[in-house]
Design a protein around this motif. Structure first.
Motif, PDB file in Angstrom:
ATOM      1  N   LYS A  55       0.796  -1.226   0.000  1.00  0.00           N
ATOM      2  CA  LYS A  55       0.000   0.000   0.000  1.00  0.00           C
ATOM      3  C   LYS A  55       0.832   1.281   0.000  1.00  0.00           C
ATOM      4  CE  LYS A  55      -0.983   0.286   5.030  1.00  0.00           C
ATOM      5  NZ  LYS A  55       0.244  -0.391   5.443  1.00  0.00           N
ATOM      6  N   ASP A  56       1.913   1.317   0.773  1.00  0.00           N
ATOM      7  CA  ASP A  56       2.706   2.551   0.844  1.00  0.00           C
ATOM      8  C   ASP A  56       3.366   2.875  -0.491  1.00  0.00           C
ATOM      9  OD1 ASP A  56       2.051   3.009   3.544  1.00  0.00           O
ATOM     10  OD2 ASP A  56       3.653   1.694   4.219  1.00  0.00           O
ATOM     11  N   ASP A  92       1.026   9.399   3.894  1.00  0.00           N
ATOM     12  CA  ASP A  92       0.540   8.625   5.045  1.00  0.00           C
ATOM     13  C   ASP A  92      -0.627   7.787   4.538  1.00  0.00           C
ATOM     14  OD1 ASP A  92       2.288   9.605   6.910  1.00  0.00           O
ATOM     15  OD2 ASP A  92       0.921  11.114   7.708  1.00  0.00           O
ATOM     16  N   VAL A  93      -0.573   6.497   4.803  1.00  0.00           N
ATOM     17  CA  VAL A  93      -1.588   5.578   4.288  1.00  0.00           C
ATOM     18  C   VAL A  93      -2.130   4.750   5.444  1.00  0.00           C
ATOM     19  CG1 VAL A  93      -2.107   3.785   2.586  1.00  0.00           C
ATOM     20  CG2 VAL A  93      -0.228   5.405   2.158  1.00  0.00           C
ATOM     21  N   LYS A  94      -3.434   4.821   5.640  1.00  0.00           N
ATOM     22  CA  LYS A  94      -4.075   4.015   6.683  1.00  0.00           C
ATOM     23  C   LYS A  94      -5.098   3.094   6.040  1.00  0.00           C
ATOM     24  CE  LYS A  94      -6.859   4.295  10.895  1.00  0.00           C
ATOM     25  NZ  LYS A  94      -7.679   5.155  11.773  1.00  0.00           N
ATOM     26  N   GLU A  95      -4.907   1.793   6.226  1.00  0.00           N
ATOM     27  CA  GLU A  95      -5.887   0.845   5.688  1.00  0.00           C
ATOM     28  C   GLU A  95      -7.171   0.931   6.514  1.00  0.00           C
ATOM     29  OE1 GLU A  95      -6.193  -3.642   3.880  1.00  0.00           O
ATOM     30  OE2 GLU A  95      -4.395  -3.071   4.997  1.00  0.00           O
ATOM     31  N   VAL A  96      -8.300   0.988   5.819  1.00  0.00           N
ATOM     32  CA  VAL A  96      -9.602   1.120   6.461  1.00  0.00           C
ATOM     33  C   VAL A  96     -10.342  -0.212   6.336  1.00  0.00           C
ATOM     34  CG1 VAL A  96     -11.823   2.331   6.428  1.00  0.00           C
ATOM     35  CG2 VAL A  96      -9.706   3.582   5.919  1.00  0.00           C
ATOM     36  N   GLU A 159     -14.169   2.070  12.945  1.00  0.00           N
ATOM     37  CA  GLU A 159     -13.117   2.052  11.920  1.00  0.00           C
ATOM     38  C   GLU A 159     -13.642   1.593  10.569  1.00  0.00           C
ATOM     39  OE1 GLU A 159     -10.076  -0.469  13.467  1.00  0.00           O
ATOM     40  OE2 GLU A 159      -9.311   1.050  14.865  1.00  0.00           O
ATOM     41  N   PHE A 215      -8.066   2.754   1.507  1.00  0.00           N
ATOM     42  CA  PHE A 215      -6.969   3.442   2.184  1.00  0.00           C
ATOM     43  C   PHE A 215      -7.322   4.914   2.369  1.00  0.00           C
ATOM     44  CE2 PHE A 215      -5.115   0.124  -0.560  1.00  0.00           C
ATOM     45  CZ  PHE A 215      -4.642  -0.727   0.428  1.00  0.00           C
ATOM     46  N   LYS A 216      -7.196   5.391   3.602  1.00  0.00           N
ATOM     47  CA  LYS A 216      -7.314   6.827   3.850  1.00  0.00           C
ATOM     48  C   LYS A 216      -5.921   7.420   3.686  1.00  0.00           C
ATOM     49  CE  LYS A 216      -9.559  10.165   6.864  1.00  0.00           C
ATOM     50  NZ  LYS A 216     -10.261  10.400   8.137  1.00  0.00           N
ATOM     51  N   VAL A 217      -5.823   8.498   2.897  1.00  0.00           N
ATOM     52  CA  VAL A 217      -4.500   8.966   2.491  1.00  0.00           C
ATOM     53  C   VAL A 217      -4.302  10.451   2.777  1.00  0.00           C
ATOM     54  CG1 VAL A 217      -4.264   7.197   0.701  1.00  0.00           C
ATOM     55  CG2 VAL A 217      -5.272   9.417   0.102  1.00  0.00           C
ATOM     56  N   TYR A 239     -10.141   9.044   0.304  1.00  0.00           N
ATOM     57  CA  TYR A 239      -9.995   7.596   0.374  1.00  0.00           C
ATOM     58  C   TYR A 239      -9.648   7.069  -1.016  1.00  0.00           C
ATOM     59  CZ  TYR A 239     -12.575   8.008   4.796  1.00  0.00           C
ATOM     60  OH  TYR A 239     -12.972   8.355   6.063  1.00  0.00           O
TER      61      TYR A 239
END
Length: 261
Positions: A55-56, A92-96, A159, A215-217, A239
């Motif tokens: 993902k990153d 910055d990448v957060k998997e949702v 989440e 992914f929230k970015v 997203y």
């Protein structure tokens, strides 16, 4: 990773449209919620096989791709849609999590009398949390962590992508006119969720599974955060929704502010 080394390349698919941005009834609701003209969905095609553990690298390659830099739309501080244009150096990448296949997550709103059987949202005394005025029990359970009923949604519930969509719609934009009944929020969440995600039936179990990765970015250039905005806000979000079969990346973007019609 430089653009020349990026393993993924992207091209826009401008012909791909979304009914939740085009249907009159939804647009009227988004206008009422101060989100119409500030909410955008765009689709890009990518060329190589993607796995979520990448993902990153994938998201950095996305923001550094020339086709994305010149086509990804952002809302300027003056309320004009422009291309991203920035040279992104970091993400910055957060998997949702996204596993919900129904709207049952929200049944607790009725069970706890936050929403009455008729759909009417219970009112409360006005209070403020940041930019948001809270005048009903629905917004209280979404925002006020020390409220009596905050715990009806578990941390893992909160989440989930479907919960985040619902919360974004309930909170709206800077001049949001809130609903007295919950149905428009639930119906719009459901229609957006179904249209944004891809599902597949397991041939053995016959179960339907969501195959999209969410992914929230955030993206940064040499001056700091440049996407989805230079000013962070709970209701300014982006997203990336990745369909591994079609090799599509859908960008769902919103910039908090007053209405644009």
């Amino acid at each position: 990773m430089s653009e020349t080394e990026a393993p993924f390349t992207f091209r826009p698919l401008p012909e791909r449209t979304f009914s939740f941005l085009e249907k009159t009834d939804t647009r009227e609701l988004l206008t009422k919620w101060s989100m119409n003209g500030r909410l955008m969905a765009q689709v890009f095609f990518y060329d190589q096989y993607f796995q979520p553990y990448q993902k990153d690298d994938f998201v950095l390659a996305f923001f550094q791709d020339p086709n994305v830099v010149s086509h990804l739309k952002v809302l300027s501080s003056s309320g004009q849609w422009t291309a991203l244009g920035s040279k992104v150096e970091k993400v910055d990448v957060k998997e949702v999590p996204c596993t919900q296949l129904s709207m049952s997550l929200f049944d607790c709103l009725y069970a706890e009398n936050i929403v009455r059987e008729s759909g009417y949202i219970s009112k409360c005394l006005d209070e403020y949390v940041g930019d948001f005025i809270i005048s009903d029990e629905l917004r209280k359970v979404l925002l006020v962590e020390d409220s009596d009923k905050f715990g009806i949604f578990s941390p893992s519930d909160r989440e989930q992508f479907i919960f985040l969509l619902f919360k974004h719609l309930c909170l709206g934009g800077a001049v949001c006119q809130f609903e007295d009944v919950v149905n428009p929020y639930l119906d719009t969440t459901k229609s957006m969720y179904k249209e944004l995600l891809s599902v597949q039936k397991d041939p053995e179990t016959k179960q339907i599974n969501i195959i999209s990765s969410i992914f929230k970015v955030l993206a940064y250039d040499e001056n700091g955060m440049c996407y989805p905005s230079t000013q962070p806000h709970e209701q300014t979000f982006a997203y990336l929704i990745v369909d591994p079969l079609k090799r599509h990346v859908t960008v769902l973007y919103h910039s908090f502010g007053g209405g644009i019609f």
